[in-house]
Enzyme design. Sequence first.
Site, mmCIF file in Angstrom:
data_model
loop_
_atom_site.group_PDB
_atom_site.id
_atom_site.type_symbol
_atom_site.label_atom_id
_atom_site.label_comp_id
_atom_site.label_asym_id
_atom_site.label_seq_id
_atom_site.Cartn_x
_atom_site.Cartn_y
_atom_site.Cartn_z
ATOM 1 N N HIS A 12 -1.643 -4.374 3.413
ATOM 2 C CA HIS A 12 -0.255 -4.417 2.956
ATOM 3 C C HIS A 12 0.086 -3.039 2.393
ATOM 4 C CE1 HIS A 12 3.292 -6.559 1.326
ATOM 5 N NE2 HIS A 12 3.104 -5.882 0.209
ATOM 6 N N ASP A 60 2.765 -0.838 0.438
ATOM 7 C CA ASP A 60 3.949 -0.928 -0.437
ATOM 8 C C ASP A 60 4.675 0.408 -0.516
ATOM 9 O OD1 ASP A 60 2.157 -3.231 -2.382
ATOM 10 O OD2 ASP A 60 4.126 -3.632 -1.481
ATOM 11 N N PHE A 117 5.711 -2.642 -9.169
ATOM 12 C CA PHE A 117 4.391 -2.184 -9.639
ATOM 13 C C PHE A 117 3.291 -3.203 -9.355
ATOM 14 C CE2 PHE A 117 5.825 1.534 -11.871
ATOM 15 C CZ PHE A 117 7.166 1.249 -12.136
ATOM 16 N N GLY A 142 -0.402 -4.934 -10.516
ATOM 17 C CA GLY A 142 -0.990 -5.260 -11.815
ATOM 18 C C GLY A 142 -0.113 -6.079 -12.739
ATOM 19 N N ASP A 170 3.339 -12.472 -2.555
ATOM 20 C CA ASP A 170 2.945 -11.118 -2.968
ATOM 21 C C ASP A 170 3.262 -10.872 -4.447
ATOM 22 O OD1 ASP A 170 4.232 -7.841 -1.902
ATOM 23 O OD2 ASP A 170 2.555 -8.386 -3.203
ATOM 24 N N GLY A 171 2.187 -10.633 -5.218
ATOM 25 C CA GLY A 171 2.440 -10.194 -6.598
ATOM 26 C C GLY A 171 1.649 -10.990 -7.621
ATOM 27 N N GLY A 172 0.673 -10.338 -8.247
ATOM 28 C CA GLY A 172 -0.068 -10.972 -9.343
ATOM 29 C C GLY A 172 -1.075 -12.006 -8.884
ATOM 30 N N GLY A 231 -3.298 -6.857 -4.625
ATOM 31 C CA GLY A 231 -3.584 -5.427 -4.804
ATOM 32 C C GLY A 231 -4.694 -5.258 -5.835
ATOM 33 N N SER A 232 -4.279 -5.315 -7.118
ATOM 34 C CA SER A 232 -5.266 -5.127 -8.191
ATOM 35 C C SER A 232 -6.294 -6.266 -8.205
ATOM 36 C CB SER A 232 -4.554 -5.053 -9.546
ATOM 37 O OG SER A 232 -3.718 -6.209 -9.709
HETATM 38 C C1 DX5 Z 1 5.068 -5.035 -5.847
HETATM 39 C C2 DX5 Z 1 4.374 -4.990 -4.499
HETATM 40 C C3 DX5 Z 1 3.096 -5.792 -4.477
HETATM 41 C C4 DX5 Z 1 2.031 -5.304 -5.471
HETATM 42 C C5 DX5 Z 1 0.808 -6.184 -5.396
HETATM 43 O O1 DX5 Z 1 6.332 -4.420 -5.757
HETATM 44 O O2 DX5 Z 1 5.221 -5.456 -3.475
HETATM 45 O O3 DX5 Z 1 2.556 -5.760 -3.143
HETATM 46 O O4 DX5 Z 1 1.688 -3.962 -5.168
HETATM 47 O O5 DX5 Z 1 -0.109 -5.759 -6.406
HETATM 48 P P1 DX5 Z 1 -0.787 -6.861 -7.366
HETATM 49 O O6 DX5 Z 1 -1.553 -7.796 -6.435
HETATM 50 O O7 DX5 Z 1 -1.687 -6.087 -8.253
HETATM 51 O O8 DX5 Z 1 0.312 -7.586 -8.064
HETATM 52 ZN ZN ZN Z 2 4.259 -5.710 -1.534
#
Ligand code: DX5
Ligand code: ZN
Length: 222
Positions: A33, A35, A146, A148, A178-180, A200-201
Site C-alpha cells: 500500500h 500512501d 499519518f 500510527g 486502512d488505519g490503526g 503500516g506501523s
Molecule cells: C493514513 C494512510 C494509512 C496509514 C496506515 O492516511 O492512508 O495507510 O499510513 O498506517 P497505520 O497502519 O500505522 O495506521
Molecule cells: Zn492508506
Amino acid sequence: MKKIIAPSILSADFTKLGEEVDAIKQAGADWIHVDVMDGHFVHNLTLGIPIVEALARTNPPPLDIHLQIEAPESFSEKFIDAAGDSILGITLQYETCKLLHGSLSTIKARGVSAGVAISPMTPISVLEEVIEYVDMVLIMTVEPGFPGQKFIESMADKVGMLREIIDGLEHRPLIQVDGGIKLENIKLIADAGADSIVSGSGIFGTSDYAETISLMRNEMES
Ligand code: DX5
Ligand code: ZN
C-alpha cells in the site's frame, strides 16, 4: 476468499527502502500500500513519482496506490505510468474528487483497479452511485494523514454495513480497510467483512515482519 494483507510502505525505513520491500515480500505481503499525500488534502507530505518509480524497480508485490491528494485526476495516470507492471490500482479519496465518474473512468481505461476511499466522517451513503462502478471501496479507520494513529472503533460497524450492502449487489467491489490496524484488532475488521487490510506501523513497527503477518493471518482465520 483469502484476506489480502497490504503493508503501508509509508511506515517502512526509508533509509533502506529496497531492502524493506524485499523483506516485506519475503514476509508474505500480498500487496504494498503506497500512501501518497500532498500536504493540501492532509497535513502531511509523503512520497511521489520518483519513489514509486524506485519501488517498481524492486520487483515488488502489486502496488496499491492510495492518493490522498487534491485534484487526484491530474496525477493518477502519472502514478500508473510510474508503477509500470507493478501497478495494482489507484484509490482516490471521495472528498477530493469534484468529477468522480471521470476520475475513476480515467483509471479504469488504463485497465487497473479503480478504488474510492471515504474518510471516517464521510457516510457510506455517498457511495450509492459509485459502488457499482469501482473495483474497491476503502474505509478509512483513521483520519487520513499519518500512520500510527488509533483505530476508530465505530468504523467496524461501518465496514459491516458496507459488507451487507455489497453482498446484495451483482457487482461486488473489494472492501479495503486502512488505519490503526494491528495484530490485536485485525480479527475484528476481518470478521466485519474486509477483503483487504492495510497495516503500516502494525507491521513495519514490529521486529519480525514474517511472524507478524503470519500471526495476523492466523488471527483472521481463527
Ligand atoms: C493514513 C494512510 C494509512 C496509514 C496506515 O492516511 O492512508 O495507510 O499510513 O498506517 P497505520 O497502519 O500505522 O495506521
Ligand atoms: Zn492508506
